[in-house]
Motif scaffolding. Structure first.
Motif, PDB file in Angstrom:
ATOM      1  N   ILE A 157       0.851  -1.210   0.000  1.00  0.00           N
ATOM      2  CA  ILE A 157       0.000   0.000   0.000  1.00  0.00           C
ATOM      3  C   ILE A 157       0.877   1.247   0.000  1.00  0.00           C
ATOM      4  O   ILE A 157       2.011   1.236   0.471  1.00  0.00           O
ATOM      5  CB  ILE A 157      -0.996   0.055   1.196  1.00  0.00           C
ATOM      6  N   THR A 158       0.329   2.314  -0.550  1.00  0.00           N
ATOM      7  CA  THR A 158       1.097   3.562  -0.626  1.00  0.00           C
ATOM      8  C   THR A 158       1.046   4.276   0.722  1.00  0.00           C
ATOM      9  O   THR A 158       0.170   4.015   1.558  1.00  0.00           O
ATOM     10  CB  THR A 158       0.529   4.518  -1.686  1.00  0.00           C
ATOM     11  N   MET A 159       1.963   5.195   0.918  1.00  0.00           N
ATOM     12  CA  MET A 159       1.962   5.999   2.141  1.00  0.00           C
ATOM     13  C   MET A 159       0.656   6.790   2.232  1.00  0.00           C
ATOM     14  O   MET A 159       0.074   6.925   3.304  1.00  0.00           O
ATOM     15  CB  MET A 159       3.168   6.948   2.118  1.00  0.00           C
ATOM     16  N   ASP A 160       0.206   7.263   1.086  1.00  0.00           N
ATOM     17  CA  ASP A 160      -1.035   8.021   1.040  1.00  0.00           C
ATOM     18  C   ASP A 160      -2.204   7.166   1.555  1.00  0.00           C
ATOM     19  O   ASP A 160      -3.040   7.621   2.334  1.00  0.00           O
ATOM     20  CB  ASP A 160      -1.257   8.435  -0.418  1.00  0.00           C
ATOM     21  N   GLU A 161      -2.235   5.904   1.123  1.00  0.00           N
ATOM     22  CA  GLU A 161      -3.313   5.008   1.564  1.00  0.00           C
ATOM     23  C   GLU A 161      -3.189   4.712   3.052  1.00  0.00           C
ATOM     24  O   GLU A 161      -4.190   4.645   3.772  1.00  0.00           O
ATOM     25  CB  GLU A 161      -3.261   3.692   0.757  1.00  0.00           C
ATOM     26  N   TRP A 162      -1.974   4.545   3.534  1.00  0.00           N
ATOM     27  CA  TRP A 162      -1.772   4.264   4.965  1.00  0.00           C
ATOM     28  C   TRP A 162      -2.265   5.452   5.800  1.00  0.00           C
ATOM     29  O   TRP A 162      -2.950   5.282   6.803  1.00  0.00           O
ATOM     30  CB  TRP A 162      -0.283   3.997   5.231  1.00  0.00           C
ATOM     31  N   LEU A 163      -1.956   6.648   5.339  1.00  0.00           N
ATOM     32  CA  LEU A 163      -2.348   7.846   6.090  1.00  0.00           C
ATOM     33  C   LEU A 163      -3.858   8.070   6.026  1.00  0.00           C
ATOM     34  O   LEU A 163      -4.454   8.608   6.964  1.00  0.00           O
ATOM     35  CB  LEU A 163      -1.611   9.073   5.549  1.00  0.00           C
ATOM     36  N   ALA A 164      -4.475   7.636   4.912  1.00  0.00           N
ATOM     37  CA  ALA A 164      -5.915   7.853   4.741  1.00  0.00           C
ATOM     38  C   ALA A 164      -6.716   7.125   5.829  1.00  0.00           C
ATOM     39  O   ALA A 164      -7.849   7.495   6.131  1.00  0.00           O
ATOM     40  CB  ALA A 164      -6.346   7.383   3.362  1.00  0.00           C
ATOM     41  N   GLU A 165      -6.117   6.097   6.433  1.00  0.00           N
ATOM     42  CA  GLU A 165      -6.825   5.352   7.482  1.00  0.00           C
ATOM     43  C   GLU A 165      -6.642   5.999   8.847  1.00  0.00           C
ATOM     44  O   GLU A 165      -7.052   5.461   9.869  1.00  0.00           O
ATOM     45  CB  GLU A 165      -6.286   3.909   7.547  1.00  0.00           C
ATOM     46  N   ARG A 166      -5.960   7.133   8.900  1.00  0.00           N
ATOM     47  CA  ARG A 166      -5.660   7.784  10.179  1.00  0.00           C
ATOM     48  C   ARG A 166      -6.108   9.230  10.170  1.00  0.00           C
ATOM     49  O   ARG A 166      -6.333   9.814   9.109  1.00  0.00           O
ATOM     50  CB  ARG A 166      -4.148   7.714  10.445  1.00  0.00           C
ATOM     51  N   ASP A 167      -6.179   9.777  11.386  1.00  0.00           N
ATOM     52  CA  ASP A 167      -6.560  11.180  11.518  1.00  0.00           C
ATOM     53  C   ASP A 167      -5.256  12.002  11.444  1.00  0.00           C
ATOM     54  O   ASP A 167      -4.511  12.088  12.416  1.00  0.00           O
ATOM     55  CB  ASP A 167      -7.251  11.329  12.885  1.00  0.00           C
ATOM     56  N   VAL A 168      -4.962  12.524  10.262  1.00  0.00           N
ATOM     57  CA  VAL A 168      -3.659  13.162  10.048  1.00  0.00           C
ATOM     58  C   VAL A 168      -3.826  14.674   9.921  1.00  0.00           C
ATOM     59  O   VAL A 168      -4.450  15.151   8.962  1.00  0.00           O
ATOM     60  CB  VAL A 168      -3.002  12.659   8.742  1.00  0.00           C
ATOM     61  N   PRO A 169      -3.253  15.443  10.841  1.00  0.00           N
ATOM     62  CA  PRO A 169      -3.302  16.902  10.671  1.00  0.00           C
ATOM     63  C   PRO A 169      -2.667  17.299   9.341  1.00  0.00           C
ATOM     64  O   PRO A 169      -1.645  16.710   8.933  1.00  0.00           O
ATOM     65  CB  PRO A 169      -2.472  17.420  11.850  1.00  0.00           C
ATOM     66  N   GLY A 170      -3.256  18.294   8.664  1.00  0.00           N
ATOM     67  CA  GLY A 170      -2.777  18.719   7.343  1.00  0.00           C
ATOM     68  C   GLY A 170      -1.271  18.959   7.292  1.00  0.00           C
ATOM     69  O   GLY A 170      -0.591  18.453   6.387  1.00  0.00           O
ATOM     70  N   PRO A 171      -0.694  19.715   8.251  1.00  0.00           N
ATOM     71  CA  PRO A 171       0.741  19.984   8.151  1.00  0.00           C
ATOM     72  C   PRO A 171       1.604  18.724   8.211  1.00  0.00           C
ATOM     73  O   PRO A 171       2.654  18.663   7.587  1.00  0.00           O
ATOM     74  CB  PRO A 171       1.020  20.891   9.362  1.00  0.00           C
ATOM     75  N   LEU A 172       1.146  17.685   8.945  1.00  0.00           N
ATOM     76  CA  LEU A 172       1.925  16.445   8.969  1.00  0.00           C
ATOM     77  C   LEU A 172       1.828  15.758   7.607  1.00  0.00           C
ATOM     78  O   LEU A 172       2.825  15.261   7.070  1.00  0.00           O
ATOM     79  CB  LEU A 172       1.442  15.503  10.076  1.00  0.00           C
ATOM     80  N   TYR A 173       0.613  15.737   7.040  1.00  0.00           N
ATOM     81  CA  TYR A 173       0.466  15.117   5.715  1.00  0.00           C
ATOM     82  C   TYR A 173       1.381  15.820   4.714  1.00  0.00           C
ATOM     83  O   TYR A 173       2.092  15.188   3.928  1.00  0.00           O
ATOM     84  CB  TYR A 173      -1.003  15.192   5.244  1.00  0.00           C
ATOM     85  N   ASN A 174       1.368  17.150   4.766  1.00  0.00           N
ATOM     86  CA  ASN A 174       2.201  17.907   3.814  1.00  0.00           C
ATOM     87  C   ASN A 174       3.687  17.664   4.062  1.00  0.00           C
ATOM     88  O   ASN A 174       4.473  17.594   3.120  1.00  0.00           O
ATOM     89  CB  ASN A 174       1.877  19.395   3.899  1.00  0.00           C
ATOM     90  N   TYR A 175       4.061  17.524   5.331  1.00  0.00           N
ATOM     91  CA  TYR A 175       5.474  17.230   5.618  1.00  0.00           C
ATOM     92  C   TYR A 175       5.847  15.870   5.021  1.00  0.00           C
ATOM     93  O   TYR A 175       6.907  15.716   4.403  1.00  0.00           O
ATOM     94  CB  TYR A 175       5.743  17.224   7.140  1.00  0.00           C
TER      95      TYR A 175
END
Ligand SMILES: Cc1cc2nc3c(=O)[nH]c(=O)nc-3n(C[C@H](O)[C@H](O)[C@H](O)COP(=O)(O)OP(=O)(O)OC[C@H]3O[C@@H](n4cnc5c(N)ncnc54)[C@H](O)[C@@H]3O)c2cc1C
Length: 493
Positions: A157-175
């Motif tokens: 799975i991609t990092m994007d997909e892994w993060l999609a299953e979590r509550d990720v603050p925008g700045p962390l996603y962008n980092y």
């Protein structure tokens, strides 16, 4: 020198090939190492010229403690020469970070100690509310506590997909979008979660962004010296034209200096150039040849080196990104089609921080980079150089004004220096094969190619993690595989 016989011929002196050759020679296996350039080191090459000493490309070691080079230096008996230029607990400000949120006009700027050692500066940089800080800590803790097995399950799975299953603050996603570009030269929507998490975990637990005394080339010099000291034969300025194959087994290589014979050839020239050009696809069954042709090369990094007439930089690394400047696939495609973004990410290394002799007294050298396509003919490169220079002028005017001279470099230079372009768009890769889903971990190409005696070492096969580290890991593993193969061959005689 032609027509000599060896146990093993190694093509290429980057971290992959050099690790294999040095370890095998130390273990008594008679090796010939052939490098097409005069300078050794492949993409981790260091330059020593006109009083300046710097890596040709902006490099940082991840992990700092427990890097794949440590056991190699230990086995060679030269561990005292394994000298990181920065101790993992160095208390100085090491990184200057600049970041702009999409809802702001201005960039925030903070300096901090080593990468990820303390989340405090990130919270300041990202302007996080308390709740968001807790969410960030939760995700970072999850990544740093994952076992190797758990990480290995994320190859598909991609990092994007892994993060999609979590509550990720925008700045962390962008980092993490920026980090996928800067550490892996990949987009977050393709990079395998397992690869990115391995590197994030290493940065948090083992330190990130390290350097070595004498640059990464300092490591190359010691390994090459030990290789020759232990009886290895090294030929520089010699490009291997062909890997010779007879009856399904390698017999050696053909070069402009003649033919060299060996029952084993280890190539670190890249898996695609090795199989499709040096061997020739006619030696492999169609399925394997098509598999090799279908592998996706990683992105490249285009770089600018700034030679400064005075000392203006005080930290080791300068990192700059905004919510808009890091590239996912969509943004990258736009760039490739001629839309140069208004802002680009910058990853910059100040060699003087690590080594006061990296420049003549009172001067400095800065090596800066941003992501681009690996296509040696890529059209966006000049536009990116222009944008990089504009950002330097705007955000680091003191560096820009001190600039005596600049050198520009792109995927064509990387391909000319290291790997041949054998399929369209390939050649200037920063790391090697793209570390994306389908090409990582359990799905990474095998170092053992389907021809007897042929092995692939380096970033394209057999290991995971950041560029130089995974290449050295792969080279170490290939040295073991080759010994086993030679032992098996000896028993059969
Ligand atoms: C701009 C840039 C920034 C990078 N930043 C980092 C970083 O911060 N951290 C990090 O860990 N990694 C970084 N990397 C990646 C890292 O340098 C590479 O992943 C690593 O060097 C790959 O090692 P390798 O041994 O597989 O191949 P290479 O380093 O490419 O070595 C291959 C060698 O084979 C030789 N060769 C090829 N064909 C032939 C032939 N036919 N005959 C003889 N010799 C041949 C080449 O000349 C070369 O010396 C960066 C790379 C670039 C370009």
């Amino acid at each position: 020198m032609a027509d000599e016989s060896y146990d093993v011929i190694v093509i290429g002196s980057g971290p992959g090939g050099l690790s294999t050759a040095t370890l095998l020679q130390k273990r008594g296996v008679k090796c010939l190492l052939i490098e097409k350039n005069n300078l050794l080191g492949g993409k981790m090459i260091s330059i020593d010229k006109d009083g300046y000493a710097y890596d040709l490309f902006p490099h940082g070691q991840v992990p700092m403690r427990g890097s794949a080079f440590e056991p190699i230096f230990e086995e060679l008996g030269v561990f005292d020469e394994f000298v990181p230029a920065l101790e993992p607990d160095d208390p100085r400000d090491v990184i200057t970070l600049l970041y702009r949120r999409s809802d702001r006009k201005e960039y925030n700027r903070v300096t901090q100690g080593q990468a990820m050692a303390d989340p405090g500066p990130f919270f300041e940089l990202w302007d996080l509310e308390k709740e968001q800080q807790e969410a960030v800590v939760k995700i970072m803790a999850e990544m740093s506590l994952m076992s190797d097995d758990e990480i290995g399950k994320l190859d598909g799975i991609t990092m994007d997909e892994w993060l999609a299953e979590r509550d990720v603050p925008g700045p962390l996603y962008n980092y993490l979008g920026f980090h996928a570009n800067a550490s892996l030269a990949e987009p977050i929507d393709l990079v395998a979660a397992s690869e990115q998490i391995v590197i994030m975990k290493q940065m948090m637990l083992q330190g990130g962004g390290g350097q070595y005394k004498g640059g990464f080339g300092g490591l190359t010099k010691v390994m090459a010296r030990e290789f020759e000291k232990n009886g290895g034969t090294l030929i520089r300025n010699c490009k291997v034209d062909k890997i010779n194959i007879e009856d399904g087994a390698v017999t050696g290589v053909a070069t402009p200096e003649g033919t060299f014979r060996a029952p084993v050839v280890v190539s670190s020239a890249g898996i695609q150039p090795t199989i499709l050009k040096l061997c020739g696809e006619e030696h492999f069954d169609k399925t394997y040849a098509n598999y090799i042709k279908g592998l996706v090369p990683g992105w490249a990094f285009t770089s600018v080196r700034y030679f400064l007439d005075k000392t203006v930089m005080d930290t080791a690394m300068y990192v700059m990104y905004s919510d808009e400047s890091w590239l996912n696939t969509e943004r990258f495609d736009k760039m490739k089609n001629g839309e140069i973004p208004d802002e680009v990410i910058l990853f910059m290394v100040n060699h003087n921080f690590y080594d006061e002799n990296a420049a003549p007294p009172g001067k400095q050298v800065l090596v800066s980079g941003t992501v681009c396509s690996s296509n040696p003919e890529a059209k966006e490169i000049e536009g990116l150089w222009k944008r990089m220079d504009e950002q330097m002028q705007e955000f680091f005017p003191e560096i820009w004004q001190a600039c005596e001279r600049r050198e520009y470099n792109g995927p064509k230079d990387i391909a000319d220096l290291t790997r041949d372009s054998v399929i369209e768009g390939q050649g200037g890769e920063c790391v090697g094969l793209a570390q994306i889903v389908g090409q990582c971990g359990s799905m990474k190409p095998d170092s053992k190619a389907p021809i007897n005696g042929l092995y692939i070492a380096g970033a394209d096969a057999g290991a995971k993690g950041m560029g130089t580290h995974q290449s050295a890991l792969s080279g170490t593993a290939v040295a073991r595989m080759v010994q086993q193969y030679l032992r098996g061959r000896a028993k059969m005689r």
